[in-house]
Write a protein that holds these residues in place. Structure first.
Motif, PDB file in Angstrom:
ATOM      1  N   GLN A  12       5.891   5.716   4.736  1.00  0.00           N
ATOM      2  CA  GLN A  12       6.259   7.119   4.916  1.00  0.00           C
ATOM      3  C   GLN A  12       5.215   7.857   5.766  1.00  0.00           C
ATOM      4  O   GLN A  12       5.557   8.714   6.590  1.00  0.00           O
ATOM      5  CB  GLN A  12       6.402   7.796   3.549  1.00  0.00           C
ATOM      6  N   ASP A  54       2.739  10.009  -9.263  1.00  0.00           N
ATOM      7  CA  ASP A  54       2.897   8.804 -10.084  1.00  0.00           C
ATOM      8  C   ASP A  54       2.820   9.184 -11.558  1.00  0.00           C
ATOM      9  O   ASP A  54       2.162  10.151 -11.926  1.00  0.00           O
ATOM     10  CB  ASP A  54       1.790   7.799  -9.740  1.00  0.00           C
ATOM     11  N   SER A  82      -1.552  -0.282  -5.032  1.00  0.00           N
ATOM     12  CA  SER A  82      -0.101  -0.486  -4.957  1.00  0.00           C
ATOM     13  C   SER A  82       0.619   0.789  -4.512  1.00  0.00           C
ATOM     14  O   SER A  82       1.522   0.753  -3.673  1.00  0.00           O
ATOM     15  CB  SER A  82       0.423  -0.956  -6.316  1.00  0.00           C
ATOM     16  N   VAL A  83       0.200   1.938  -5.109  1.00  0.00           N
ATOM     17  CA  VAL A  83       0.813   3.208  -4.728  1.00  0.00           C
ATOM     18  C   VAL A  83       0.535   3.515  -3.261  1.00  0.00           C
ATOM     19  O   VAL A  83       1.408   3.978  -2.507  1.00  0.00           O
ATOM     20  CB  VAL A  83       0.305   4.349  -5.636  1.00  0.00           C
ATOM     21  N   THR A  84      -0.680   3.249  -2.831  1.00  0.00           N
ATOM     22  CA  THR A  84      -1.044   3.494  -1.428  1.00  0.00           C
ATOM     23  C   THR A  84      -0.179   2.653  -0.490  1.00  0.00           C
ATOM     24  O   THR A  84       0.314   3.135   0.529  1.00  0.00           O
ATOM     25  CB  THR A  84      -2.535   3.195  -1.211  1.00  0.00           C
ATOM     26  N   ASP A  85       0.002   1.371  -0.844  1.00  0.00           N
ATOM     27  CA  ASP A  85       0.874   0.509  -0.027  1.00  0.00           C
ATOM     28  C   ASP A  85       2.312   1.025   0.000  1.00  0.00           C
ATOM     29  O   ASP A  85       3.021   0.890   1.002  1.00  0.00           O
ATOM     30  CB  ASP A  85       0.851  -0.922  -0.575  1.00  0.00           C
ATOM     31  N   THR A  86       2.747   1.632  -1.129  1.00  0.00           N
ATOM     32  CA  THR A  86       4.123   2.119  -1.220  1.00  0.00           C
ATOM     33  C   THR A  86       4.378   3.294  -0.276  1.00  0.00           C
ATOM     34  O   THR A  86       5.438   3.389   0.367  1.00  0.00           O
ATOM     35  CB  THR A  86       4.451   2.534  -2.663  1.00  0.00           C
ATOM     36  N   ILE A  87       3.413   4.214  -0.188  1.00  0.00           N
ATOM     37  CA  ILE A  87       3.643   5.414   0.631  1.00  0.00           C
ATOM     38  C   ILE A  87       3.214   5.223   2.091  1.00  0.00           C
ATOM     39  O   ILE A  87       3.417   6.093   2.931  1.00  0.00           O
ATOM     40  CB  ILE A  87       2.923   6.637   0.035  1.00  0.00           C
ATOM     41  N   LYS A  88       2.580   4.053   2.380  1.00  0.00           N
ATOM     42  CA  LYS A  88       2.100   3.812   3.731  1.00  0.00           C
ATOM     43  C   LYS A  88       3.216   3.914   4.781  1.00  0.00           C
ATOM     44  O   LYS A  88       3.024   4.571   5.827  1.00  0.00           O
ATOM     45  CB  LYS A  88       1.408   2.444   3.789  1.00  0.00           C
ATOM     46  N   GLN A  92      -3.204  -0.442  -9.436  1.00  0.00           N
ATOM     47  CA  GLN A  92      -2.129   0.548  -9.363  1.00  0.00           C
ATOM     48  C   GLN A  92      -2.343   1.485  -8.161  1.00  0.00           C
ATOM     49  O   GLN A  92      -1.408   1.803  -7.418  1.00  0.00           O
ATOM     50  CB  GLN A  92      -2.081   1.360 -10.657  1.00  0.00           C
ATOM     51  N   THR A 118       5.057  12.994  -3.645  1.00  0.00           N
ATOM     52  CA  THR A 118       4.571  11.731  -4.240  1.00  0.00           C
ATOM     53  C   THR A 118       3.714  12.008  -5.471  1.00  0.00           C
ATOM     54  O   THR A 118       2.614  12.516  -5.362  1.00  0.00           O
ATOM     55  CB  THR A 118       3.738  10.954  -3.209  1.00  0.00           C
TER      56      THR A 118
END
Length: 448
Positions: free
Chosen positions: A67, A87, A59-65, A56, A85
């Motif tokens: 931005q 979660d 995944s979160v890190t990849d999501t905000i990368k 998780q 940000t």
């Protein structure tokens, strides 16, 4: 190791020949398997939770990368992204972007004040150098918040020909809370399983001890039956000789002397017959217990048999001013059964009625219904207390009542009667009102 085989041998010897061995093994094995399974599930659960949190976080890190890249190009402050940000199960503590500059690692932008001061070791970057090539995630303890945090590094796209690394710290309070609560529940279940296992073992060993006591009592009962059988057989021969000598003595005494001791002879004869009946009862008890009581099937005329029994009791009944009344069933067919055993049953029931009746009449009746002969013996005697009814047909049981203290008996008659009736294929029942009288009824099938 020789200890375990010896222990197993000791257990086998302890329960040797016992039907409790396999139930004990099952009762011990099943809870132990449940306990082992619970331990394994706890271990797997912790491993899976850690994997999910790590996945998780990455995944979160990849999501905000994306931005972060956009904000770096725009020159925006990462603190805005930090506040935006959040979660549902994790909370981002800090966002840091670093890059390789020659042989050095420098901070491009960060929301962590300590990192701004140049404390890169706080990020564990010396251990996360591989993060420039692939994502890395791991747990560490944060002294500032006093909890474990997840450190995650994810490679970013190249900018100005330098390798960039996005580094985030996550709080996992909610996940740890769920993990802790689940672990506590699992340990509670585990404790309950262990407690239940102990209770089962204790109860089973208590039951085992009681079973041992029961077997000991059964062995004593068997020894008692063997002793009764031996004693009865040893007494039977002298008793037969005693009856013969009594008859011989009567013939040798002169008529004048015989009249003088007639009453004594009568009492002596009665006592010998009582003793002979006791011996016969003991022999029957032994034969029934050992399955040696013989049943000889013949044609039986029930009404004739009842008349013969009543004739033998008329003198005894007359002495107590009792009347014996036979109500013979009409058109009763001949039945296939053992006449001697039926006579023994009727004799026992009529004898009891006479013993426990003070006045009135005793009725003996026979009828036919549904392929069975019904025979009833009804009296107006003292009756049987309700508390005595459940044990009435038990071996050696006698009704404990002030009116029965003077009545002689062994408590074997009704037990023998019930066993014989059942061996003949019938059933016996009793109805009684204390102080009014009793009615014993039994059935005999038309064919054995």
């Amino acid at each position: 190791m020789v200890i375990i085989p010896k222990l197993i041998d000791n257990i086998k010897n302890t329960f040797k020949g016992s039907y409790l061995l396999y139930p004990i093994i099952i009762i011990v094995a099943i809870p132990l398997l449940l306990i082992i399974n619970t331990f394994w599930n706890l271990r797997s659960f912790n491993r899976d939770i850690n994997f999910l949190i790590r996945h998780q976080a990455v995944s979160v890190t990849d999501t905000i990368k994306p931005q972060v890249v956009r904000m770096l190009k725009d020159g925006s402050n990462l603190n805005e992204l930090l506040t935006q940000t959040r979660d549902s199960n994790s909370e981002i503590i800090s966002i840091t972007v670093i890059k390789e500059l020659g042989n050095k690692i420098v901070v491009v932008s960060t929301t962590d004040k300590e990192i701004e001061l140049g404390n890169l070791e706080k990020m564990g970057l010396n251990q996360l150098a591989v993060g420039f090539n692939q994502p890395v995630a791991g747990l560490s303890y944060d002294a500032e918040i006093g909890k474990n945090v997840w450190n995650v590094s994810v490679p970013m796209e190249k900018m100005d020909d330098s390798n960039y690394l996005l580094f985030l710290k996550f709080r996992v309070d909610k996940v740890e809370e769920i993990l802790g609560r689940t672990a506590r529940d699992s340990y509670i279940i585990l404790a309950m399983l262990i407690l239940a296992t102990l209770v089962l073992l204790i109860n089973h060993f208590i039951f085992f001890r009681k079973a041992q006591k029961t077997r000991e009592l059964e062995e004593l009962d068997k020894l008692k039956d063997e002793f009764i059988s031996m004693a009865a057989h040893e007494l039977k021969a002298p008793m037969t000789g005693l009856l013969g000598y009594l008859e011989l003595l009567k013939e040798k005494i002169s008529p004048s002397e015989k009249e003088k001791i007639a009453e004594d002879f009568k009492i002596l004869n009665m006592l010998i017959k009582d003793l002979d009946k006791l011996i016969n009862d003991l022999l029957d008890v032994s034969r029934i217990a050992q399955g040696r009581l013989k049943i000889e099937i013949k044609d039986v005329n029930v009404n004739v048999l009842l008349e013969d029994v009543i004739k033998t009791f008329i003198p005894v009944a007359s002495q107590k001013n009792l009347t014996l009344n036979l109500q013979s069933g009409e058109n009763l067919p001949l039945i296939k059964s053992d006449p001697d055993r039926i006579r023994q049953v009727v004799t026992n029931l009529v004898s009891n009625s006479i013993k426990y009746s003070l006045k009135g009449q005793i009725e003996i009746a026979s009828t036919i219904k549904d392929n069975y002969i019904f025979i009833e013996v009804k009296d107006g005697g003292i009756g049987i207390p309700a508390s005595e009814m459940p044990n009435l047909f038990s071996k050696f049981h006698r009704v404990k009542d002030r009116q029965t203290i003077e009545v002689r008996g062994t408590g074997l008659g009704l037990w023998i009667t019930k066993k014989i009736v059942e061996m003949l294929g019938g059933k016996i029942t009793v109805e009684s009102i204390y102080g009014t009288g009793s009615k014993f009824s039994f059935t005999i099938p038309l064919t054995a």
